[in-house]
Write an enzyme that holds these catalytic residues in place. Structure first.
Site, PDB file in Angstrom:
ATOM      1  CG  MET A 124     107.997 -17.989 108.812  1.00 61.87           C
ATOM      2  SD  MET A 124     108.010 -16.732 107.515  1.00 61.87           S
ATOM      3  CE  MET A 124     109.664 -16.885 106.888  1.00 61.87           C
ATOM      4  CG  PHE A 153     118.405 -46.519 134.862  1.00 64.17           C
ATOM      5  CD1 PHE A 153     117.290 -45.713 135.131  1.00 64.17           C
ATOM      6  CD2 PHE A 153     119.658 -45.927 134.846  1.00 64.17           C
ATOM      7  CE1 PHE A 153     117.427 -44.360 135.390  1.00 64.17           C
ATOM      8  CE2 PHE A 153     119.807 -44.569 135.113  1.00 64.17           C
ATOM      9  CZ  PHE A 153     118.692 -43.782 135.384  1.00 64.17           C
ATOM     10  CD  GLN A 154     119.886 -42.737 132.153  1.00 58.01           C
ATOM     11  OE1 GLN A 154     121.063 -43.010 132.008  1.00 58.01           O
ATOM     12  NE2 GLN A 154     119.476 -41.531 132.514  1.00 58.01           N
ATOM     13  CD  GLU A 200     122.080 -35.190 126.449  1.00 55.91           C
ATOM     14  OE1 GLU A 200     121.125 -34.385 126.531  1.00 55.91           O
ATOM     15  OE2 GLU A 200     122.441 -35.907 127.407  1.00 55.91           O
ATOM     16  CE  LYS A 260     128.743 -49.547 133.140  1.00 51.64           C
ATOM     17  NZ  LYS A 260     128.167 -49.695 134.446  1.00 51.64           N
TER      18      LYS A 260
HETATM   19  C1  TPP Z   1     111.813 -26.698 116.519  1.00 58.17           C
HETATM   20  C2  TPP Z   1     110.801 -25.946 115.721  1.00 58.17           C
HETATM   21  N1  TPP Z   1     109.571 -25.744 116.202  1.00 58.17           N
HETATM   22  C3  TPP Z   1     108.652 -25.049 115.484  1.00 58.17           C
HETATM   23  C4  TPP Z   1     108.959 -24.572 114.253  1.00 58.17           C
HETATM   24  C5  TPP Z   1     107.917 -23.819 113.425  1.00 58.17           C
HETATM   25  N2  TPP Z   1     108.364 -22.445 113.202  1.00 58.17           N
HETATM   26  C6  TPP Z   1     108.936 -22.025 112.064  1.00 58.17           C
HETATM   27  S1  TPP Z   1     109.431 -20.459 112.097  1.00 58.17           S
HETATM   28  C7  TPP Z   1     108.835 -20.250 113.659  1.00 58.17           C
HETATM   29  C8  TPP Z   1     108.979 -18.937 114.372  1.00 58.17           C
HETATM   30  C9  TPP Z   1     110.400 -18.528 114.533  1.00 58.17           C
HETATM   31  O1  TPP Z   1     110.459 -17.461 115.442  1.00 58.17           O
HETATM   32  P1  TPP Z   1     111.773 -16.688 115.750  1.00 58.17           P
HETATM   33  O2  TPP Z   1     112.874 -17.625 116.052  1.00 58.17           O
HETATM   34  O3  TPP Z   1     111.483 -15.667 116.788  1.00 58.17           O
HETATM   35  O4  TPP Z   1     112.150 -16.032 114.361  1.00 58.17           O
HETATM   36  P2  TPP Z   1     111.417 -14.891 113.502  1.00 58.17           P
HETATM   37  O5  TPP Z   1     110.499 -15.578 112.563  1.00 58.17           O
HETATM   38  O6  TPP Z   1     110.707 -13.991 114.466  1.00 58.17           O
HETATM   39  O7  TPP Z   1     112.532 -14.204 112.789  1.00 58.17           O
HETATM   40  C10 TPP Z   1     108.247 -21.432 114.124  1.00 58.17           C
HETATM   41  C11 TPP Z   1     107.611 -21.589 115.458  1.00 58.17           C
HETATM   42  C12 TPP Z   1     110.263 -24.841 113.769  1.00 58.17           C
HETATM   43  N3  TPP Z   1     110.665 -24.445 112.567  1.00 58.17           N
HETATM   44  N4  TPP Z   1     111.169 -25.503 114.525  1.00 58.17           N
END
Ligand code: TPP
Length: 592
Positions: free
Chosen positions: A479, A112-113, A50, A162
């Protein structure tokens, strides 16, 4: 003749011109799904999760300007879309989410749910409502679409028990909506617009700062007209990219944390800031107390609560950005009939900005061993002839895409700005591709983000949606790794993604084409092959695990305090410190 709630639902969507619904069924919405499958006007895209349905609807909405529609079941179906709702709320995306609810006589019984859908979604929707009587359903749906798409757009949730979907009522779709207390201002105040025009004519170092509001208001033409008649350079937020052509001589590109040096310097030295549909997000302003210290601020926004929220506006203008800019441009033209004169006034300022650009342009060093991520984005930009709709995920690749993929049209840049939701990009690309099956839709992602919604490979395969996924595989939550290298002495806590799947095999497992580029000279042929292929493609492109994204304003820094390259401590540490050890241990080094 009376109709069931489920029939009323489908009829109402027809009246709203809905062509596509993204969703996944469950017990309390079975009646609605049953009616949906017996008609042909509205297509249901079954997603595998979802959350992805919500992001697909966002991608659809961002690409088209129409409301995206989601349909999910109660309980876990609803809780799974919360991230999408929050994302849409932060980025002002028009979305109408329909959630199933347990029958009205069971509400509050821990049935439920059962979940409190209205309570859970309250802080992340523009409006939400539980429909208690089938007789109210059509009116509620009409209002939901109106609220989602008018004023400052946003997500609206309609919770349908529902029994409401099975009960019957006379159907008449209302042709108008009247909501006391909800009446967005469209036209701007003439007196304030005159003040803005006068400030523009006096300014020596002005900057136009455009946010996503300009895109939702379809105001790209008006932004361009304003810039061209006044010769004022234009910077865009991450959400505003595409509102002004990135290749235009007056474009400063993106500002803020990973904005251009020249852009942030222009902001720091500006004497007038014209903010258009932007909300002064902290990633944009940097240190607030040193934000645009010399500038008077004109702030144009449809949402009065955005104005003066973080930055004082000397000339606030509430109104629809398109309407206000039109008024402003008419006024400016009447005040000054000679654009050449304006041009000469601006020459010194534009020259200064150019000087900053030449001093520190965006750079990277590409050798023939390891592919730089920036190189991949540049290749994608060249080889798609700048024509693609681009959806990104979140992380370094997102910032590099924002820097190097110079979009020229609104609604061709789909990214998660406010919430920064990893997992957004791939489903958003699918939503856009569903809206425009004939257009080139590119998803720029990375292995961390992609793994958050990769199950939707099944959806692209099933619907034969030719999304091209460019996965910049650096083996890290890049990042996070960058911040750990810069501010945590290279302790890579949970940023190294040890077990990465073989993405080519994964694509093949879903019956789609997978391609891999390990070396720099393989990048171009892989992209060319992907673009030639008629169906969906997953490109696994190995990139330098240790490349950092610059310029960068470190947390708490001001616009003029940018880091432009790896600091010497990091370079030295990589030679012998913790960072080096990680490399020696093989962490983050992708297999050749
Ligand atoms: C759902 C979610 N969880 C955690 C983060 C924190 N966060 C920001 S950037 C990042 C790393 C992203 O890694 P990747 O998708 O491999 O991209 P890259 O930076 O390597 O280009 C994280 C964990 C986020 N932005 N969104």
């Amino acid at each position: 003749m009376k109709k069931s709630g489920a029939e009323i639902f489908v009829e109402s969507l027809r009246h709203e011109g809905v062509k596509t619904v993204f969703g996944l069924p469950g017990g309390v919405v079975l009646k609605i799904f049953d009616v949906l499958c017996q008609q042909k006007d509205i297509e249901l895209v079954l997603t595998r999760h979802e959350q992805a349905a919500a992001h697909m609807a966002e991608g659809y909405a961002k690409a088209t300007g129409k409301a995206g529609v989601v349909l999910v079941t109660s309980g876990p179906g609803m809780t799974n879309i919360v991230t999408g709702l929050a994302d849409a709320y932060m980025d002002s995306v028009p979305l109408v989410a329909f959630t199933g609810q347990v029958s009205t006589n069971l509400i509050g019984n821990d049935a439920f749910q059962e979940a409190d859908n209205v309570g859970i979604s309250r802080p992340c929707t523009k409006h939400n409502v539980l429909v208690k009587n089938v007789a109210d359903l059509a009116q509620t749906i009409k209002e939901a679409f109106y609220i989602a798409t008018s004023g400052r757009p946003g997500p609206v949730l309609v919770d349908i028990p529902k029994d409401v979907s099975t009960d019957k009522a006379e159907f008449k779709y209302p042709d108008r909506v009247y909501l006391r207390g909800y009446n967005p201002t469209v036209t701007g105040n003439k007196h304030q617009i005159r003040q803005a025009a006068e400030a523009i004519m006096k300014a020596k170092k002005p900057v136009i700062y455009v946010g996503g509001g300009a895109i939702f208001a379809n105001a790209a033409d008006e932004v361009r007209e304003l810039a061209e008649i006044t010769q004022i350079p234009v910077t865009m937020t991450l959400m505003g990219l595409g509102s002004f052509p990135g290749t235009h001589p007056l474009s400063l590109g993106m500002l803020g944390m990973h904005g251009g040096y020249w852009t942030n310097m222009a902001m720091h030295h500006a004497d007038l800031l014209i903010a258009v549909g932007a909300r002064f997000d902290d990633r944009v302003t940097g240190k607030l107390s040193e934000f645009c210290p010399e500038a008077r601020v004109v702030h144009i926004d449809i949402d009065p609560t955005s104005i003066k929220k973080t930055v004082h506006a000397h000339i606030p203008i509430v109104g629809d950005v398109k309407a206000v800019l039109h008024q402003l441009n008419v006024m400016l033209r009447s005040m000054d009939g000679n654009p050449a004169e304006v041009k000469s006034q601006r020459a010194a300022w534009l020259k200064q900005v150019e000087q900053w650009r030449n001093e520190h342009p965006l750079t990277y060093r590409q050798d023939d061993r390891v592919t730089k991520p920036q190189f991949v984005i540049e290749k994608l930009y060249q080889l798609t002839r700048h024509e693609a709709i681009v959806a990104t995920d979140v992380g370094q690749h997102q910032m590099w895409a924002a820097q190097y993929f110079k979009g020229s049209k609104p609604r061709t840049w789909l990214t998660s700005g406010g919430l920064g939701t990893m997992g957004f990009g791939f489903p958003a690309a699918i939503g856009a591709q569903k809206a425009y099956p004939e257009k080139l839709v590119l998803c720029i992602t990375s292995e961390g983000s992609f793994q958050m919604n990769l199950q939707e490979l099944a959806t692209v395969a099933e619907h034969k949606l030719p999304v091209k996924v460019a996965l910049l595989n650096n083996g890290f939550h890049g990042m996070v790794r960058q911040w750990q290298d810069l501010f945590y002495e290279g302790r890579y806590s949970a940023s190294y993604l040890g077990k990465i799947p073989d993405f080519v095999k994964l694509a093949e497992a879903y019956g789609i084409l997978g391609l891999r580029a390990v070396k720099p000279d393989e990048v171009e042929p892989v992209i060319k092959e992907a673009l030639k292929h008629k169906g969906p493609v997953l490109m696994d492109i190995h990139t330098d695990p240790y490349e950092n994204c610059y310029p960068m304003i470190p947390a708490g820094g001001a616009h003029h305090e940018m880091m432009l390259e790896d600091p010497p401590e990091l370079v030295n540490a990589r030679k012998g410190g913790a960072h080096k050890r990680k490399v020696d241990e093989g962490e983050g080094v992708l297999p050749a």
